[in-house]
Design a protein around this motif. Structure first.
Motif, short mmCIF file in Angstrom:
data_model
loop_
_atom_site.label_atom_id
_atom_site.label_comp_id
_atom_site.label_asym_id
_atom_site.label_seq_id
_atom_site.Cartn_x
_atom_site.Cartn_y
_atom_site.Cartn_z
N THR A 198 30.76 -20.34 16.47
CA THR A 198 29.44 -20.96 16.42
C THR A 198 28.90 -21.09 17.83
O THR A 198 29.63 -21.48 18.75
CB THR A 198 29.51 -22.35 15.77
N GLU A 199 27.61 -20.74 18.01
CA GLU A 199 26.98 -20.87 19.31
C GLU A 199 25.59 -21.46 19.14
O GLU A 199 24.89 -21.21 18.15
CB GLU A 199 26.86 -19.51 20.00
N ALA A 200 25.19 -22.23 20.15
CA ALA A 200 23.86 -22.84 20.16
C ALA A 200 23.39 -23.02 21.59
O ALA A 200 24.20 -23.11 22.52
CB ALA A 200 23.88 -24.18 19.44
N VAL A 201 22.08 -23.07 21.76
CA VAL A 201 21.46 -23.34 23.05
C VAL A 201 20.73 -24.67 22.96
O VAL A 201 20.05 -24.95 21.97
CB VAL A 201 20.47 -22.21 23.44
N ALA A 202 20.90 -25.50 23.99
CA ALA A 202 20.29 -26.83 23.99
C ALA A 202 19.63 -27.10 25.33
O ALA A 202 20.12 -26.64 26.37
CB ALA A 202 21.33 -27.90 23.70
N PRO A 203 18.52 -27.84 25.33
CA PRO A 203 17.94 -28.28 26.61
C PRO A 203 18.86 -29.29 27.29
O PRO A 203 19.21 -30.32 26.70
CB PRO A 203 16.61 -28.91 26.20
N ALA A 204 19.29 -28.99 28.51
CA ALA A 204 20.33 -29.80 29.16
C ALA A 204 19.90 -31.25 29.35
O ALA A 204 20.65 -32.17 29.04
CB ALA A 204 20.69 -29.17 30.51
N ALA A 205 18.70 -31.47 29.85
CA ALA A 205 18.25 -32.84 30.13
C ALA A 205 18.17 -33.67 28.86
O ALA A 205 18.57 -34.84 28.84
CB ALA A 205 16.90 -32.82 30.85
N ASP A 206 17.66 -33.09 27.78
CA ASP A 206 17.54 -33.82 26.51
C ASP A 206 18.91 -34.16 25.95
O ASP A 206 19.13 -35.28 25.45
CB ASP A 206 16.76 -33.00 25.48
N GLY A 218 29.50 -22.67 23.26
CA GLY A 218 30.27 -21.81 22.37
C GLY A 218 31.46 -22.56 21.79
O GLY A 218 32.18 -23.25 22.51
N LEU A 219 31.67 -22.42 20.47
CA LEU A 219 32.71 -23.16 19.76
C LEU A 219 33.52 -22.22 18.87
O LEU A 219 32.99 -21.23 18.35
CB LEU A 219 32.08 -24.25 18.89
N THR A 220 34.79 -22.54 18.69
CA THR A 220 35.64 -21.81 17.76
C THR A 220 36.26 -22.71 16.70
O THR A 220 36.87 -22.21 15.76
CB THR A 220 36.76 -21.07 18.51
N GLY A 221 36.13 -24.02 16.85
CA GLY A 221 36.70 -24.94 15.87
C GLY A 221 36.65 -26.36 16.40
O GLY A 221 36.48 -26.58 17.61
N PRO A 222 36.82 -27.35 15.52
CA PRO A 222 36.70 -28.75 15.95
C PRO A 222 37.84 -29.22 16.84
O PRO A 222 37.72 -30.27 17.48
CB PRO A 222 36.69 -29.51 14.63
N THR A 223 38.95 -28.49 16.90
CA THR A 223 40.07 -28.89 17.75
C THR A 223 40.33 -27.91 18.89
O THR A 223 41.32 -28.03 19.61
CB THR A 223 41.36 -29.04 16.92
N LYS A 224 39.42 -26.93 19.05
CA LYS A 224 39.56 -25.94 20.11
C LYS A 224 38.58 -26.23 21.23
O LYS A 224 37.52 -26.81 21.01
CB LYS A 224 39.31 -24.53 19.56
N PRO A 225 38.91 -25.85 22.48
CA PRO A 225 38.00 -26.14 23.59
C PRO A 225 36.62 -25.52 23.39
O PRO A 225 36.49 -24.42 22.83
CB PRO A 225 38.71 -25.51 24.79
N ASP A 258 24.27 -18.58 16.17
CA ASP A 258 25.07 -17.91 15.14
C ASP A 258 26.19 -18.84 14.71
O ASP A 258 26.58 -19.76 15.44
CB ASP A 258 25.65 -16.61 15.70
N GLY A 259 26.72 -18.59 13.51
CA GLY A 259 27.93 -19.26 13.07
C GLY A 259 27.70 -20.37 12.07
O GLY A 259 26.59 -20.87 11.89
N PRO A 260 28.77 -20.78 11.40
CA PRO A 260 28.69 -21.84 10.39
C PRO A 260 28.54 -23.22 11.01
O PRO A 260 28.70 -23.40 12.22
CB PRO A 260 30.04 -21.71 9.66
N GLY A 302 27.08 -32.24 16.21
CA GLY A 302 27.01 -31.42 15.00
C GLY A 302 26.14 -30.20 15.21
O GLY A 302 25.00 -30.30 15.68
N PHE A 303 26.70 -29.03 14.88
CA PHE A 303 25.97 -27.77 15.03
C PHE A 303 25.85 -27.09 13.68
O PHE A 303 26.65 -27.31 12.79
CB PHE A 303 26.71 -26.84 16.01
N GLY A 304 24.86 -26.23 13.52
CA GLY A 304 24.66 -25.53 12.27
C GLY A 304 23.20 -25.24 11.99
O GLY A 304 22.87 -24.42 11.14
N SER A 305 22.31 -25.90 12.72
CA SER A 305 20.87 -25.67 12.63
C SER A 305 20.29 -25.87 14.02
O SER A 305 21.00 -26.19 14.97
CB SER A 305 20.22 -26.61 11.62
N ASP A 306 18.96 -25.70 14.12
CA ASP A 306 18.33 -25.89 15.42
C ASP A 306 18.38 -27.35 15.87
O ASP A 306 18.23 -27.63 17.07
CB ASP A 306 16.87 -25.41 15.37
#
Length: 364
Positions: free
Chosen positions: A249-257, A336-343, A308-310, A279-283
């Motif tokens: 799962t990957e997402a982009v976020a505004p850093a300051a916000d 970038g994420l690979t799982g809830p217990t992974k870096p 991308d990603g679930p 929580g990731f999965g939508s904008d």
């Protein structure tokens, strides 16, 4: 010499003295007046520093003054022109109507400050300062003698790139910058104390010379030069092995916000073992926190971009997460994420930076 020049160099040199010197002489700064220059030297158990600037010298001489006190006194002066004179084991600092007298330390006992060796290469001063600022966020200065590497920053030069990275075992920050080698050579590197490197690069300008192959690490510009002792790398594992080839799962976020939202959530996270749940999965990236000892709950959203990603939820300690976001230096970050217990890997989004920060999650 002007007060501002002298004050800046005194403050820079004093910052590199030992915080708790084991001998009185290590609390002093050497002021060596030559024919038309003044050299300021600092010695510590972890290295040394030297700065040279032009000056109108009426009588050459060599004295050692209390370092931090002298830096504070000169920094507080109002006049731009400063004069130094010695009399009866004291130094007189005069600027306009301001006058201070400080007791001298024995100059004959002052340790030698290392000369600058031939550099292995050069980097841009502003780029190096930013890379060091980013890397030091992943160090732990409060470590025991068996894990000194956790307080260090690694400098590795190879080809046309200098890699600056650090890890305290629970996170890793890294940035590469342009490197101009002085000669054809194999990759060369060194591990040095992070906070000492931060102090050493402060105020350096233009092309910065680096010497990485010797027993000590040298860094400096035309005016300032520092030497730093190497740290022992024994016991350090390479954190790069935790960076996956691809993310789930990957997402982009505004850093300051995202930073401000996490800080607000921290208000109810408690003082015991606070956690921030993302929580990731939508904008809409959700940010939640709950106080175990108060029963308070916070929930907010940050307008981001889901790449991308679930859907995935992951928890972090607030401090390391905020460190990774704060030093990115860009308007947006990519997570970038690979799982809830992974870096998780935080990337700076920008054309002129490849900063990345690996952050370990915590279990819910």
């Amino acid at each position: 010499m002007t007060r501002r020049q002298f004050a800046d160099l005194l403050a820079w040199a004093a910052a590199q003295l030992d915080a708790k010197p084991t001998q009185p002489i290590y609390a002093g700064l050497l002021i060596d007046a030559g024919d038309d220059t003044v050299t300021i030297g600092a010695a510590s158990h972890g290295g040394g520093a030297r700065a040279t600037l032009p000056a109108d010298v009426m009588e050459p001489g060599r004295i050692v003054v209390p370092g931090r006190m002298a830096a504070q006194v000169v920094g507080a002066y109002r006049s731009e022109l400063i004069e130094l004179a010695t009399a009866q084991e004291q130094v007189e600092l005069a600027a306009g109507r301001d006058l201070f007298r400080l007791s001298l330390l024995p100059a004959g006992d002052y340790p030698a400050v290392a000369d600058q060796p031939d550099p292995d290469g050069t980097v841009d001063g502003s780029e190096l300062a930013e890379a060091v600022r980013q890397a030091v966020s992943a160090t732990d200065p409060k470590v025991n003698d068996l894990q000194v590497w956790r307080s260090g920053i690694q400098l590795t030069a190879g080809g046309d790139r200098l890699t600056v990275w650090a890890t305290d075992r629970y996170r890793m920050a890294e940035r590469t910058i342009a490197w101009t080698p002085a000669r054809d050579q194999e990759p060369v590197g060194a591990l040095v104390v992070g906070r000492s490197l931060v102090d050493a690069v402060l105020g350096l300008e233009g092309a910065i010379s680096l010497s990485l192959a010797g027993k000590t690490v040298g860094i400096g510009d035309r005016v300032r030069y520092s030497t730093l002792d190497r740290l022992d790398e024994a016991g350090r594992q390479d954190p790069h092995r935790f960076i996956p080839a691809q993310f789930t799962t990957e997402a982009v976020a505004p850093a300051a916000d995202l930073i401000s939202t996490v800080k607000r959530a921290c208000l109810v996270a408690g003082d015991g073992k606070p956690k921030i749940l993302l929580g990731f999965g939508s904008d809409d990236i959700s940010v939640r926190a709950a106080g175990d000892d108060t029963g308070a709950v916070a929930m907010d959203y940050v307008d981001g971009r889901h790449i991308d990603g679930p859907s995935l939820q992951i928890a972090f300690q607030p401090g390391p997460l905020l460190d990774a976001l704060t030093v990115a230096g860009t308007d947006e970050v990519r997570i970038g994420l690979t799982g809830p217990t992974k870096p998780a890997l935080v990337h700076a989004v920008g054309d002129d930076t490849d900063y990345q920060h690996l952050v370990m999650p915590v279990r819910l």
